[in-house]
Enzyme design. Structure first.
Site: not given
Ligand code: MTE
Ligand code: HPA
Ligand code: MOS
Length: 763
Positions: A203, A234, A238, A316, A348, A350, A445, A514, A717
């Site tokens: 990620q 998920f 990261e 968080r 997801r 966090f 954050t 995030a 999330e």
């Molecule tokens: N959805 C799918 N299909 N696969 C994933 O790995 N990760 C989740 C969410 N939805 C995830 C998902 C998490 S932990 C985050 S932080 C967000 O997607 C990240 O993507 P975005 O910032 O584009 O929403």
């Molecule tokens: N959310 C998700 N991932 C992160 C954050 C947060 O606030 N800070 C650092 N990594």
């Molecule tokens: Mo999502 S836990 O911020 O990758």
């Protein structure tokens, strides 16, 4: 503005990847054609959780068929360090091991099979040291990752004295395995002059680049990290994709040959960190009218053996410790506790869900003692616009709107009565219902991470190519970014291509995390597209004899003063090219107006909050302890969704993942720190039978979302947290069968625990 992008083949497709996914043509790490001469890695990892390495003997492994070389910490040319926030994590163990599964040596061979066979031939002698797996024990022994942090508003001590009711208790939530379908992995290919191209299932391409730079001791400009897409992250990728990329890079650097390492499922489950388990204490004080006047919580986070992202996750937890409620007096303290488990990491939500489970437990406890429905307390305390979160940000709240809409739309009174009737009529089947309001802050954050860049090229044939740091992992971020370009230029989506995330095209990226990737990278893309559009308008205006602001592009036709001109999009682009006008732009976006003062623990860390209310209903078989979720019905604050198909999918996926965490996914480490639930036969995730029979998602259109991309609020999330309602619905069903049950606030509430609770406390 028509955001619902139409594809020329007719109809609307939610996700641009659907076509290649369903045909099996999407390219993941393991689909990248291997260059001839590619070697394969596998780790020898620690069999015990804590100890001093006395002797490492890999002479037999070295003789094993196909083995090319074995790397240990001694072979690292740079620093043996992959800690991101705190430098406390070795890539390969030097003299001590801190958790079962900690990499000790990397074996590189001509095939995956040879590498893994050789792993079995490595011998190690480790003098054991005491093992800690429990965060409270770690706190007692002062094993803390960082000093504790406290968020405070008002004065809890004096407020409790004024409360009509005060309740105390403890709440525990367990970890969660990410179980991304694609396991962790990387492929490092040497290039000229000591540089490397690294394909990684990450990620955070920049995080991988930084880690490899540190380990190899070479500058970041030598390291090209490329990510096409992930089969899920998920949060698990990261930070924790770094190790595998660094190991491949290390071997490729020395051997000058491509090296690949994709983990097997059991290796992944054993060696990588998960959602943080938390153990927490709470104290809640209410007025006679059920207003929550005071709340105290102490969180013990099980961080595992190294910091990883734990300090940020801890933060968080504090940000979300009051969920969607306004509480005037709050004191919350959080400890990040070092244990001998694999370092736990982003997942997801966090840390937010862990904090929210505790306040919901406190409310449930109060409700049970006061013999009222928890919803009576929940509803009365929802935060309103203008009220203050414990960290100083003033709420712009949709909490009440979501709640009231859910009550009406899903006929809450009727549903509650139906549950009551059902329970009166059935002896061994009981239903439970629970409401779950959510509130989640959008932004990293850590303020500095809220920045992104986009590189947009318009080619002379009118096609568009976009690079950002956003990583597609199934959440649809590429589709949303594509929608941005198609809308700003008013061109067909099939003229737009989204590139892989690549550190040579986009530098210094924040991870896709995030829930902020679409907001950040989409905004940067919008800026870049607008910049190019402005130049095109100048060119068009000159050609058509009008002012630039009188030029407009609508569905690939150029209009001057509302009149259709002789130019179309393609001709305008070609004209600009012949006039030597730049058709490329690199734009930078930084979220405005966010800040946080770490000394005062106050500020305005989030660009906005996402709200919602879920209603969860379950039917419990009180003879067997098994249950089925009848429905999860939510009213969710989407702002104005720019892509309802994707956003609904994010809700459904998040809800099921949340229910899994709360009710069935049980990570078990034994006292020696060994993972017992180390395969899919011993770790149960929701399947089609255990997903709710019905999931309804109502899109509440809300205003106050100007910082979201196209006013479409981040969605990745927040929906997971509706799953917390599943625990409380199930708990209510247990209580309907046995009002005196000694059921504790201990998630996941697995069928085994349900069965024990059903018959506990009975004389
Ligand atoms: N959805 C799918 N299909 N696969 C994933 O790995 N990760 C989740 C969410 N939805 C995830 C998902 C998490 S932990 C985050 S932080 C967000 O997607 C990240 O993507 P975005 O910032 O584009 O929403
Ligand atoms: N959310 C998700 N991932 C992160 C954050 C947060 O606030 N800070 C650092 N990594
Ligand atoms: Mo999502 S836990 O911020 O990758």
């Amino acid at each position: 503005m028509n955001l619902h992008v139409k594809f020329p083949s007719g109809g609307f497709r939610g996700l641009i990847d659907s076509y290649t996914h369903t045909r099996g043509e999407s390219i993941y790490l393991d689909d990248i054609p291997e260059i001839s001469g590619t070697l394969f890695g596998a780790c020898f990892d620690s069999p015990i959780a804590h100890g001093v390495i006395k002797d490492l003997d890999y002479s037999e492994a070295l003789k094993s068929e196909g083995v090319v070389r074995i790397f240990t910490s001694q072979d690292i040319p740079g620093r043996n360090q992959i800690g991101g926030i705190v430098e406390d994590e070795e890539l390969l163990a030097e003299s001590k091991v801190h958790f079962c599964g900690m990499p000790i040596a990397l074996i590189v061979a001509t095939s995956e099979e040879s590498a893994r066979l050789a792993v079995k031939k490595v011998k190690v002698k480790i003098d054991p040291l005491p093992v800690i797996t429990d965060p409270r024990e770690a706190k007692e022994k002062n094993e803390l990752i960082i000093p504790p942090r406290t968020f405070k508003i008002g004065d809890t001590a004096s407020s409790f004295e004024k409360c009509a009711y005060v309740f105390e208790g403890r709440a525990d939530s367990n970890g969660q395995e990410h179980l991304y379908i694609e396991t962790q992995g990387a492929y490092a290919v040497p290039s000229e002059n000591g540089s490397l191209k690294i394909y990684s299932s990450t990620q955070g391409p920049t995080a991988v680049q930084r880690a490899c730079s540190k380990v190899l001791g070479i500058p970041m400009h030598q390291l090209e990290v490329d990510v096409t897409r992930l089969g899920g992250g998920f949060g698990g990728k990261e930070d924790q994709a770094n190790a595998w990329a660094a190991l491949c890079a290390l071997a490729a650097f020395h051997l000058k040959r491509p090296v690949k390492y994709a983990l097997h499922r059991m290796e992944d489950m054993r060696m990588t960190g998960k959602r943080h388990p938390y153990s927490s204490d709470f104290k809640i004080g209410l007025s006679k009218e059920f207003k929550i006047l005071a709340y105290e919580a102490t969180f013990y986070q099980n961080a595992g053996a190294a910091a990883d992202l734990s300090p940020a996750v801890l933060e968080r937890t504090l940000f979300h410790c009051t969920n969607s409620y306004f509480i005037p007096n709050v004191k919350a303290t959080a400890y990040s506790c070092r244990t001998n488990l694999p370092p736990n990491t982003a997942f997801r939500g966090f840390g937010g869900p862990q904090g929210m489970f505790v306040i919901e437990s406190a409310i449930a406890k109060a409700a049970e003692e006061l013999k009222v429905n928890a919803s009576e307390i929940q509803k009365r305390n929802l935060i309103r616009t203008g009220e203050e979160f414990p960290y100083g940000q003033i709420a712009v709240s949709e909490a009440n709107e979501c709640w009231v809409k859910a009550e009406e739309l899903y006929e809450l009174n009727k549903a509650t009565q139906e549950v009551r009737n059902f329970n009166a009529e059935n002896k061994f089947l009981k239903k439970g219902i629970a409401l779950m309001p959510i509130c989640f802050g959008i932004s990293f954050t850590k303020t500095l991470m809220n920045q992104a860049r986009s590189l947009v090229h318009v080619y002379s044939d009118g096609s568009v190519n976009i690079s950002t740091g956003a990583v597609e992992m199934g959440q649809g971020v590429n589709t949303k970014i594509l929608q941005v370009a198609a809308n700003v230029f008013s061109i067909s989506p099939d003229k737009v291509k989204i590139n892989s995330a690549n550190t040579f095209r986009i530098a210094n990226t924040s991870p896709t995390a995030a829930s902020a990737a679409a907001d950040l990278n989409g905004r940067a893309t919008m800026m870049a597209c607008n910049e190019i559009l402005g130049r095109l308008k100048i060119v068009g205006a000159k050609e058509l004899g009008c002012k630039p602001d009188e030029i407009e592009i609508r569905e690939e036709c150029v209009y001057a003063n509302d009149g259709k001109s002789k130019l179309d999009w393609k001709q305008l682009v070609m004209l600009a090219y012949t006039k030597r006008v730049s058709l490329s732009e690199h734009a930078h976006y930084a979220t405005p107006d966010i800040h946080f003062d770490l000394k005062a623990e106050k500020g305005h860390p989030f660009s906005y909050h996402v709200y919602g209310t879920g209603i969860v209903t379950v039917t419990l078989d009180c003879i067997r302890g098994i249950y089925e979720f009848d429905s999860v019905k939510v009213v969710h604050d989407f702002g104005q969704s720019m892509n309802p198909v994707i956003d609904k999918g994010q809700c459904e996926g998040g809800i099921v993942q949340g229910i899994g965490w709360m009710t069935m996914e049980e990570i078990i480490y034994d006292k020696e720190g060994k993972l017992k639930s180390n395969a899919l036969s011993t770790y149960k995730v929701p399947d089609v039978y255990s997903a709710p029979k019905q999931i309804d998602v109502h899109f509440l259109e809300t205003k106050n979302n100007s910082l979201a991309l196209f006013n479409s609020k981040a969605v990745g999330e927040p929906p997971l947290m509706y799953g917390i309602g599943a625990y409380f619905a199930l708990r209510n069903a247990v209580k309907a069968f046995n009002a005196g049950s000694l059921i504790s606030f201990d998630a996941p509430l697995t069928p085994e625990k349900v069965l024990m609770a059903l018959y506990s406390g009975k004389s």
